[in-house]
Write a protein that holds these residues in place. Structure first.
Motif, PDB file in Angstrom:
ATOM      1  N   VAL A  21       1.369   8.400   7.282  1.00  0.00           N
ATOM      2  CA  VAL A  21       0.987   7.218   6.508  1.00  0.00           C
ATOM      3  C   VAL A  21      -0.524   7.202   6.266  1.00  0.00           C
ATOM      4  N   ALA A  22      -1.305   7.560   7.277  1.00  0.00           N
ATOM      5  CA  ALA A  22      -2.758   7.613   7.104  1.00  0.00           C
ATOM      6  C   ALA A  22      -3.137   8.623   6.029  1.00  0.00           C
ATOM      7  N   GLU A  23      -2.461   9.765   6.013  1.00  0.00           N
ATOM      8  CA  GLU A  23      -2.716  10.779   4.996  1.00  0.00           C
ATOM      9  C   GLU A  23      -2.352  10.268   3.607  1.00  0.00           C
ATOM     10  N   ALA A  24      -1.230   9.545   3.513  1.00  0.00           N
ATOM     11  CA  ALA A  24      -0.804   9.007   2.224  1.00  0.00           C
ATOM     12  C   ALA A  24      -1.792   7.972   1.710  1.00  0.00           C
ATOM     13  N   ARG A  25      -2.283   7.133   2.612  1.00  0.00           N
ATOM     14  CA  ARG A  25      -3.269   6.115   2.197  1.00  0.00           C
ATOM     15  C   ARG A  25      -4.552   6.780   1.731  1.00  0.00           C
ATOM     16  N   ALA A  26      -4.966   7.840   2.433  1.00  0.00           N
ATOM     17  CA  ALA A  26      -6.162   8.573   2.039  1.00  0.00           C
ATOM     18  C   ALA A  26      -5.988   9.228   0.672  1.00  0.00           C
ATOM     19  N   ALA A  27      -4.738   9.520   0.322  1.00  0.00           N
ATOM     20  CA  ALA A  27      -4.438  10.108  -0.993  1.00  0.00           C
ATOM     21  C   ALA A  27      -4.361   9.047  -2.081  1.00  0.00           C
ATOM     22  N   GLY A  28      -4.585   7.789  -1.723  1.00  0.00           N
ATOM     23  CA  GLY A  28      -4.626   6.725  -2.715  1.00  0.00           C
ATOM     24  C   GLY A  28      -3.340   5.957  -2.906  1.00  0.00           C
ATOM     25  N   LYS A  29      -2.363   6.179  -2.033  1.00  0.00           N
ATOM     26  CA  LYS A  29      -1.097   5.462  -2.170  1.00  0.00           C
ATOM     27  C   LYS A  29      -1.196   4.071  -1.541  1.00  0.00           C
ATOM     28  N   GLY A  30      -0.580   3.094  -2.198  1.00  0.00           N
ATOM     29  CA  GLY A  30      -0.448   1.779  -1.586  1.00  0.00           C
ATOM     30  C   GLY A  30       0.594   1.876  -0.485  1.00  0.00           C
ATOM     31  N   ILE A  31       0.347   1.225   0.649  1.00  0.00           N
ATOM     32  CA  ILE A  31       1.249   1.314   1.791  1.00  0.00           C
ATOM     33  C   ILE A  31       1.661  -0.084   2.237  1.00  0.00           C
ATOM     34  N   TYR A  32       2.975  -0.353   2.207  1.00  0.00           N
ATOM     35  CA  TYR A  32       3.459  -1.558   2.893  1.00  0.00           C
ATOM     36  C   TYR A  32       4.638  -1.150   3.766  1.00  0.00           C
ATOM     37  N   VAL A  33       4.547  -1.475   5.041  1.00  0.00           N
ATOM     38  CA  VAL A  33       5.504  -0.956   6.014  1.00  0.00           C
ATOM     39  C   VAL A  33       6.637  -1.939   6.264  1.00  0.00           C
ATOM     40  N   MET A  34       7.725  -1.400   6.821  1.00  0.00           N
ATOM     41  CA  MET A  34       8.911  -2.195   7.152  1.00  0.00           C
ATOM     42  C   MET A  34       9.292  -1.972   8.610  1.00  0.00           C
TER      43      MET A  34
END
Length: 307
Positions: free
Chosen positions: A176-189
């Protein structure tokens, strides 16, 4: 994406048939109360069967809400039907987020690419503002992070790693940290592990709200007290003892109705291995069940309910 959401997202799975009978008026009143508390982000899905409930709740206030929905569609035709149906049922001209529901690997996403391609076209037409995936898998997070087409990822994440199908909490945190660094919006469940972490809810929620690479956290809420408590936790404020007591979770379980025929369809749908057919009837391995309610959709006779 330009989409601004509250840190706390109203997870509406709690108000769906898979979690029992839905009192639409009561659910609508609770959602309106959540809006008044500053929660502008609502998560739903085609399979939750609660679009009408949300439409009632948002009547006259639809512009205040950011709505995310999801579909299992994997063809262009079926995804078009899913999006069109959602817009009609919610009485909206567009949806803020529309996701491929429960992706597992890069191969799974490729298998749904025809549906994703349609969503990208819908985005160009203004019918959708952002597209993405929801997932219980580390592999899917990593695959989506590498795809320029994906704007938002909705992963399962809790401090015990409950429900992650291909790894543990540490592996998901890294992905998830890598995805956020790639510019993705993150909302978890599933921050509360489908209810298994309800006894330590404050600690479990503080854990995910404290992650700097998480933009929002979707939490199911069934009472005003839960809304108030979760707003405080999202804001980093302590819970008053009386409020903490009011939201102490009641025990829940997965109910298998007496008319179960033991067909096994639900067993195949359960990633946790929590269901087994014994003597012609499904039984629940309580230690493995995360009470997500997803197995209910696989049952043709609606024998499974979280109560």
């Amino acid at each position: 994406t330009g989409i601004r959401v509250s840190r706390l997202c109203f997870g509406s799975l709690t108000h769906s048939p898979s979690h029992g009978a839905v009192d639409r008026r009561r659910a609508a009143a609770l959602l309106r109360f959540a809006l008044e508390q500053g929660i502008n982000f609502i998560d739903t899905a085609e399979s939750y069967q609660n679009y009408e409930c949300l439409r009632i709740a948002l009547a006259g206030r639809s512009d205040e809400a950011v709505i995310a929905s999801k579909s299992y569609a994997y063809t262009r035709k079926d995804m078009e039907r899913s999006l069109t149906g959602a817009l009609r049922a919610l009485d909206r001209s567009y949806l803020d987020l529309f996701l491929l529901h429960e992706q597992e690997t890069a191969l799974t996403i490729r298998g749904h690419y025809e549906a994703l391609a349609y969503l990208l076209e819908a985005k160009e037409k203004g019918l959708v503002r952002a597209v993405g995936i929801s997932t219980h898998a580390v592999a899917a997070v990593r695959a989506a992070a590498a795809m320029a087409e994906i704007d938002v990822i909705h992963p399962l994440l809790n401090r015990q790693g409950l429900g992650i199908i291909d790894g543990d909490c540490e592996a998901m945190l890294a992905a998830v940290a890598e995805a956020r660094a790639a510019g993705k919006g993150i909302y978890v469940m599933k921050a509360l592990g489908g209810g298994h972490l309800a006894g330590e809810a404050a600690e479990a929620l503080r854990f995910v709200f404290g992650l700097p690479f998480v933009d929002a956290v979707a939490v199911g809420m069934a009472s005003r007290a839960e809304v108030k408590a979760n707003v405080l936790l999202a804001d980093g404020r302590p819970l008053p003892p009386r409020l903490a007591q009011a939201v102490r979770a009641r025990p829940r379980r997965l109910l298998v109705e007496e008319w179960c025929t033991g067909c096994g369809a639900c067993v195949a749908s359960c990633h946790q291995g929590a269901l087994v057919v014994v003597d012609g009837r499904v039984q629940v391995r309580a230690a493995r069940c995360i009470l997500c309610g997803y197995c209910a959709r696989a049952c043709r006779d609606f024998c499974l309910k979280v109560v």
